[in-house]
Design an enzyme around this catalytic site. Structure first.
Site, mmCIF file in Angstrom:
data_model
loop_
_atom_site.group_PDB
_atom_site.id
_atom_site.type_symbol
_atom_site.label_atom_id
_atom_site.label_comp_id
_atom_site.label_asym_id
_atom_site.label_seq_id
_atom_site.Cartn_x
_atom_site.Cartn_y
_atom_site.Cartn_z
ATOM 1 N N HIS A 307 -3.564 -1.243 7.990
ATOM 2 C CA HIS A 307 -4.660 -2.013 7.980
ATOM 3 C C HIS A 307 -5.950 -1.480 7.540
ATOM 4 O O HIS A 307 -6.127 -0.363 7.876
ATOM 5 C CB HIS A 307 -4.928 -2.859 9.382
ATOM 6 N N ASP A 365 1.671 -8.944 10.692
ATOM 7 C CA ASP A 365 2.774 -9.375 10.153
ATOM 8 C C ASP A 365 4.160 -8.959 10.146
ATOM 9 O O ASP A 365 5.154 -9.539 9.987
ATOM 10 C CB ASP A 365 2.329 -9.522 8.494
HETATM 11 N N1 CMC Z 1 3.255 2.191 3.634
HETATM 12 C C1 CMC Z 1 3.117 3.399 3.155
HETATM 13 N N2 CMC Z 1 1.860 4.047 2.754
HETATM 14 C C2 CMC Z 1 0.778 3.386 3.102
HETATM 15 C C3 CMC Z 1 1.152 1.921 3.653
HETATM 16 C C4 CMC Z 1 2.126 1.310 3.958
HETATM 17 N N3 CMC Z 1 2.281 -0.025 4.344
HETATM 18 N N4 CMC Z 1 -0.376 1.379 3.717
HETATM 19 C C5 CMC Z 1 -1.069 2.338 3.397
HETATM 20 N N5 CMC Z 1 -0.487 3.515 3.173
HETATM 21 C C6 CMC Z 1 -0.937 4.613 2.616
HETATM 22 C C7 CMC Z 1 -1.810 4.745 1.241
HETATM 23 O O1 CMC Z 1 -0.648 5.241 0.236
HETATM 24 C C8 CMC Z 1 -2.786 5.871 1.286
HETATM 25 O O2 CMC Z 1 -2.280 6.919 1.169
HETATM 26 P P1 CMC Z 1 -3.099 7.999 0.449
HETATM 27 O O3 CMC Z 1 -4.348 8.482 1.117
HETATM 28 O O4 CMC Z 1 -2.391 9.360 0.501
HETATM 29 O O5 CMC Z 1 -3.470 7.673 -1.134
HETATM 30 C C9 CMC Z 1 -3.286 5.542 2.634
HETATM 31 O O6 CMC Z 1 -2.157 5.070 3.589
HETATM 32 C C10 CMC Z 1 -4.712 4.841 2.750
HETATM 33 O O7 CMC Z 1 -4.015 3.242 2.230
HETATM 34 P P2 CMC Z 1 -4.856 2.355 1.118
HETATM 35 O O8 CMC Z 1 -4.131 1.444 0.509
HETATM 36 O O9 CMC Z 1 -6.340 3.164 0.931
HETATM 37 O O10 CMC Z 1 -5.485 1.425 2.535
HETATM 38 P P3 CMC Z 1 -6.092 0.014 2.287
HETATM 39 O O11 CMC Z 1 -7.254 -0.012 3.449
HETATM 40 O O12 CMC Z 1 -6.821 -0.197 1.265
HETATM 41 O O13 CMC Z 1 -4.930 -0.889 2.612
HETATM 42 C C11 CMC Z 1 -3.270 -2.528 3.552
HETATM 43 C C12 CMC Z 1 -4.819 -1.600 3.468
HETATM 44 C C13 CMC Z 1 -3.001 -3.493 4.522
HETATM 45 C C14 CMC Z 1 -3.773 -3.143 2.180
HETATM 46 C C15 CMC Z 1 -2.098 -1.553 3.209
HETATM 47 O O14 CMC Z 1 -1.983 -0.627 4.351
HETATM 48 C C16 CMC Z 1 -0.956 -2.055 2.945
HETATM 49 O O15 CMC Z 1 -0.547 -2.236 1.651
HETATM 50 N N6 CMC Z 1 -0.050 -2.582 3.567
HETATM 51 C C17 CMC Z 1 1.419 -3.155 3.467
HETATM 52 C C18 CMC Z 1 0.850 -4.651 3.392
HETATM 53 C C19 CMC Z 1 0.645 -5.299 4.813
HETATM 54 O O16 CMC Z 1 1.380 -5.099 5.769
HETATM 55 N N7 CMC Z 1 -0.460 -6.134 4.652
HETATM 56 C C20 CMC Z 1 -1.011 -7.065 5.882
HETATM 57 C C21 CMC Z 1 -2.023 -6.585 6.139
HETATM 58 S S1 CMC Z 1 -2.422 -7.430 8.110
HETATM 59 C C22 CMC Z 1 -2.557 -9.132 7.748
HETATM 60 C C23 CMC Z 1 -3.656 -9.313 6.767
HETATM 61 O O17 CMC Z 1 -4.830 -8.619 6.548
HETATM 62 O O18 CMC Z 1 -3.305 -10.157 5.736
#
Ligand code: CMC
Length: 430
Positions: A307, A365
């Site tokens: 998140h 989720d």
């Molecule tokens: N699986 C594997 N690696 C991950 C994941 C994951 N689900 N989420 C983040 N990472 C890694 C990412 O690769 C990055 O690694 P590095 O620093 O080495 O590049 C690090 O963690 C930080 O990730 P980010 O993409 O910069 O973080 P963000 O804040 O932009 O993204 C997120 C947050 C929710 C989009 C992301 O964690 C994700 O894609 N999760 C899976 C989708 C998901 O479950 N979404 C629902 C969120 S809760 C309900 C809602 O808000 O709608």
């Protein structure tokens, strides 16, 4: 909001003083509104990781402590002691209702649960295999074509009617999208049922048989709705605010929010998560998927994990997990393979150094899909349920923005990295 502190910024030798605003809770905020005027520079923050886009009194998240409050009330207390409609009142009007206020609110919402009969034809224009989110984006946007008497955003009375209509009709529209997709007749709302029970009735009853809503399932549905009701300035809420900042009507703004929510990084994650669990299929394949999630060259991510704001745990996930256990117990589901994969995946990821070091925890989720599947919903309905639950949050945020005298059209700037100015060349000279 107190304004007593300030920050000093040196831009090419010129000192700029910027006020620092202190919120009721959470980190201080540097006010850069006059920066461009004073220093001729913009700030650069793709994804808004360090930018507050507005001030708000509705919802607060402490990502480090794993806290979520609606109007100051912790989500755990609301999930345990309140109910979705009361939470809607709280989000919309700022305070918990008295008994008389609640009764009046319930009456107002239930009087608006039916949709204009002509909207039935609108549904029939979609292909049967359309995703219900596609149908919802279209139908909710089309509400502006049906309810002309509540689209004048400068009239507080019309804003109020539009808000009530949206909260009342979204479950009906989501249920109709579902019924249409499976070829069953639309089921009209029943105003003697609670908001959540009525939604289950519209989804699962058929005219040929009596259908009794199981109270424990209605309670679980109510809880899912409560946990999804608002989440401060997330992508879809910011979309609603941005659309609304131009003066667009509320139905169009909520349709924009639904479109944004659909993406798998946001609300679409609940569907994507359950599909991922099914794809993994058995516990022995989990290591393969964990390895893929860690591989920088593989775009795969563990859906339902991580998140932007929560870096400790997602408090909604904690409550949702309890609900999942209760629903599965109630329905006697113990050895479902998807559930086994989910439990084992959760355990492995919570111990794995990659996930621990990046503070990636199961989010809301991860568990909501397990409950919804157990209730009998197909995965395509997961995100529409998120959308109907979040509608009240979008509306509360939209109303707050419209009634704020500081409201301006949202208009971010950019760091242009394209071609410098050049002259047009005739085709023969290219
Ligand atoms: N699986 C594997 N690696 C991950 C994941 C994951 N689900 N989420 C983040 N990472 C890694 C990412 O690769 C990055 O690694 P590095 O620093 O080495 O590049 C690090 O963690 C930080 O990730 P980010 O993409 O910069 O973080 P963000 O804040 O932009 O993204 C997120 C947050 C929710 C989009 C992301 O964690 C994700 O894609 N999760 C899976 C989708 C998901 O479950 N979404 C629902 C969120 S809760 C309900 C809602 O808000 O709608």
């Amino acid at each position: 909001m107190a304004e007593s502190k300030s920050a000093k910024l040196l831009v090419e030798g010129k000192e700029i003083e910027l006020p620092i605003l202190s919120p009721t809770a959470g980190p201080d905020v540097m006010d850069i509104r006059k920066l461009y005027g004073q220093a001729d520079v913009f700030t650069y923050d793709p994804g808004f990781t360090s930018t507050a886009s507005c001030d708000s009194t509705i919802t607060f998240i402490d990502g480090d402590k794993g806290e979520l409050w609606y109007r100051g009330y912790p989500i755990e207390q609301l999930a345990d002691q309140s109910n979705y409609l009361e939470v809607c009142y709280l989000l919309l009007y700022g305070e918990l209702p008295t008994a008389a206020q609640m009764k009046d609110f319930e009456t107002r919402v239930t009087r608006h649960t039916m949709v204009h009969e002509q909207m039935h034809n609108f549904f029939r224009g979609f292909r049967r295999d359309a995703h219900p989110m596609a149908t919802m984006v279209g139908v909710v946007g089309a509400m502006s074509a049906f309810y002309h008497d509540s689209t004048d955003i400068s009239d507080p009375q019309q804003r109020e009617i539009a808000s009530i209509r949206l909260i009342a009709k979204l479950p009906t529209i989501a249920a109709m999208a579902y019924k249409y997709s499976i070829g069953q007749p639309f089921v009209y709302p029943r105003n003697d049922l609670s908001y959540a029970a009525n939604f289950l009735h519209m989804c699962f009853s058929v005219p040929a048989e009596q259908y009794r809503v199981e109270p424990a399932l209605a309670k679980a549905m109510d809880r899912i709705m409560t946990l999804h009701a608002d989440h401060e300035q997330n992508a879809s809420t910011s979309t609603v605010r941005l659309a609304g900042s131009s003066g667009a009507n509320p139905f169009a703004c909520i349709a924009a929010g639904i479109a944004c929510l659909w993406g798998p990084a946001h609300g679409g994650a609940n569907q994507a998560c359950l599909e991922m669990l099914r794809e993994i299929g058995s516990v022995d394949r989990i290591p393969e998927y964990i390895a893929r999630a860690k591989d920088k060259d593989d775009p795969f991510r563990l859906m339902g994990f991580g998140h932007r704001v929560y870096k400790n745990f997602d408090p909604r996930a904690k409550v949702m997990k309890e609900s999942a256990d209760e629903v599965l117990e109630l329905l006697g589901i113990h050895d479902n393979p998807t559930l086994q994969v989910a439990k084992e995946l959760e355990k492995i990821a919570l111990e794995d150094d990659y996930f621990v070091s990046k503070k990636l925890y199961p989010n809301v989720d991860f568990y909501s899909g397990i409950i919804l599947e157990a209730m009998g919903f197909p995965t395509a309905m997961f995100t529409p349920i998120f959308a109907l639950s979040r509608t009240v949050g979008w509306i509360a945020q939209w109303k707050e923005m419209i009634s704020d005298p500081q409201n301006k059209i949202g208009r971010p700037r950019q760091l242009y990295v394209g071609s410098p100015r050049r002259d047009y060349q005739d085709m023969g000279e290219r």
